[in-house]
Write a protein that holds these residues in place. Structure first.
Motif, PDB file in Angstrom:
ATOM      1  N   SER A 177       0.780  12.261   0.596  1.00 41.33           N
ATOM      2  CA  SER A 177      -0.358  11.482  -0.209  1.00 41.33           C
ATOM      3  C   SER A 177      -0.760  10.108   0.636  1.00 41.33           C
ATOM      4  O   SER A 177      -1.970   9.706   0.646  1.00 41.33           O
ATOM      5  N   LEU A 178       0.149   9.468   0.773  1.00 42.36           N
ATOM      6  CA  LEU A 178       0.071   8.276   1.801  1.00 42.36           C
ATOM      7  C   LEU A 178      -1.010   8.477   2.982  1.00 42.36           C
ATOM      8  O   LEU A 178      -1.889   7.590   3.164  1.00 42.36           O
ATOM      9  N   GLN A 181       0.723  -1.507  -0.102  1.00 43.83           N
ATOM     10  CA  GLN A 181       0.028   0.064   0.084  1.00 43.83           C
ATOM     11  C   GLN A 181       0.830   1.284   0.064  1.00 43.83           C
ATOM     12  O   GLN A 181       0.418   2.310  -0.526  1.00 43.83           O
ATOM     13  N   LEU A 182       1.948   1.162   0.570  1.00 43.35           N
ATOM     14  CA  LEU A 182       2.730   2.304   0.728  1.00 43.35           C
ATOM     15  C   LEU A 182       4.009   2.325  -0.231  1.00 43.35           C
ATOM     16  O   LEU A 182       4.987   3.051  -0.264  1.00 43.35           O
ATOM     17  N   SER A 183       3.762   1.609  -1.386  1.00 45.66           N
ATOM     18  CA  SER A 183       4.766   1.445  -2.552  1.00 45.66           C
ATOM     19  C   SER A 183       6.287   1.388  -1.897  1.00 45.66           C
ATOM     20  O   SER A 183       7.068   1.797  -2.592  1.00 45.66           O
ATOM     21  N   ARG A 188       8.353   5.894   5.168  1.00 46.78           N
ATOM     22  CA  ARG A 188       7.211   5.385   4.741  1.00 46.78           C
ATOM     23  C   ARG A 188       7.012   3.880   5.813  1.00 46.78           C
ATOM     24  O   ARG A 188       5.991   3.425   6.107  1.00 46.78           O
ATOM     25  N   ARG A 215       5.014  12.473  -1.489  1.00 51.03           N
ATOM     26  CA  ARG A 215       4.395  11.023  -1.399  1.00 51.03           C
ATOM     27  C   ARG A 215       3.986  10.758   0.118  1.00 51.03           C
ATOM     28  O   ARG A 215       2.850   9.951   0.049  1.00 51.03           O
ATOM     29  N   ARG A 267      -4.625   9.030   2.133  1.00 52.84           N
ATOM     30  CA  ARG A 267      -5.172   8.009   1.593  1.00 52.84           C
ATOM     31  C   ARG A 267      -5.293   6.629   2.545  1.00 52.84           C
ATOM     32  O   ARG A 267      -6.415   6.190   2.792  1.00 52.84           O
ATOM     33  N   GLU A 268      -4.434   6.517   3.475  1.00 49.21           N
ATOM     34  CA  GLU A 268      -4.390   5.458   4.210  1.00 49.21           C
ATOM     35  C   GLU A 268      -5.021   5.945   5.742  1.00 49.21           C
ATOM     36  O   GLU A 268      -5.405   4.908   6.520  1.00 49.21           O
TER      37      GLU A 268
END
Length: 323
Positions: free
Chosen positions: A192-193, A137-139, A159, A189, A196-197
């Motif tokens: 954004s995470l 999910q966190l790339s 992350r 990034r 989203r999360e």
């Protein structure tokens, strides 16, 4: 989920004296709320986070209450808080990701330990499954699981810290300056995470930062803190559109804005924050406020409700907060 901070006072004993870090702070959050806490260095932002996490240093003295799901966590002993609340219900993304990990143990081993120590029903297999899911999910590439912390880039470490905060699916996540020391790309990034999360999944978020532009993008509510006291608290859209407290106005006017092809003139707040080891009479912002009156220097303003927010200013009218 509900979080109610009531009449929170925190000071640090230094020698024979003390430094007042937080003074009569009140605020309340419900499930899905996202709060941005902004203010200059030393305003007390991280102290509030540490109080909620029960991570205040030994020289801290405090009074007031922090109710989490109707339980006063300040009255819990540390062991009960650790077993029932920390990581399971409330977690934190700390300011400096390098300090969050043991440098001689592999990332996966440390994350598994967090999960197994806080949930007796989780074995290594289930813990690893959850970790790899979050990595995806966190790339983050799966090979990070077997790496040491210093083998990761700054963005990867941050992350992984976010992953650690989400391991046990907590109800409240505190992000304390989560993009400090990251380059612009990784800052974007990480933000954004988090959106989203945490925000998009209706978890409750407290986002502590100096970056006001970030707060505008992730927070439904804003709290401006100065010298350990609330200056303004309420709906972020209203505060960003029309701040009422002179300190909020000063913070917002110090941020560049190039929207709509126009460059806004940037201003700064003159002077320095007060010495918190000394008693402050009146409004703590009065010595730096360009519109302060005589009353501001001798009488502390009460929080008043006006136009969708609470404001502590003698020059802003409204309904007095009954607290």
């Amino acid at each position: 989920m509900s979080l109610q901070v009531r009449d929170l006072n925190i000071s640090y004993k230094i020698g024979k004296g003390s430094i007042r870090a937080i003074n009569r702070v009140y605020f309340q959050l419900e499930k899905g709320d996202s709060l941005g806490v902004i203010g200059e260095t030393g305003s007390g932002k991280t102290t509030i986070a540490n109080a909620i996490m029960r991570a205040l240093p030994e020289n801290a003295e405090y009074s007031g209450s922090i109710f989490f799901n109707n339980k006063d966590i300040l009255k819990m002993d540390q062991e009960t808080y650790r077993k029932e609340i920390r990581w399971k219900k409330i977690s934190i993304i700390p300011q400096y990701s390098m300090n969050a990990f043991n440098p001689i143990k592999r990332v996966g081993e440390q994350l598994v330990k967090i999960m197994m120590e806080n949930d007796s029903n989780i074995d290594t297999s289930k813990a690893s499954e959850r970790i790899f899911y979050l990595f995806n999910q966190l790339s983050l590439p799966p090979e990070i699981y077997k790496k040491l912390p210093d083998e990761l880039s700054g963005g990867q470490r941050q992350r992984v810290v976010i992953a650690s905060a989400l391991l046990l699916d907590p109800e409240l996540v505190i992000a304390d300056e989560p993009t400090t020391a990251l380059d612009v790309i990784n800052q974007a990034r990480v933000i954004s995470l988090i959106k989203r999360e945490i925000v998009d999944k209706q978890k409750t978020l407290i986002y502590i930062t100096h970056d006001i532009a970030v707060v505008a993008g992730v927070a439904k509510k804003v709290l401006t803190l100065y010298a350990g006291e609330i200056m303004e608290f309420g709906d972020s859209r209203k505060i960003f559109k029309e701040p009422l407290h002179p300190y909020s106005k000063g913070l917002l006017s110090s941020v560049p804005d190039i929207r709509f092809g126009k460059v806004k003139k940037v201003h700064y707040i003159p002077g320095d924050p007060p010495d918190l080891s000394k008693e402050i009479k009146g409004c703590p912002f009065a010595p730096r406020c360009s519109i302060a009156k005589d009353i501001c220097k001798v009488e502390k303003p009460k929080l008043r409700y006006v136009d969708g927010r609470y404001v502590a200013c003698h020059l802003v009218g409204g309904e007095e907060n009954g607290q």
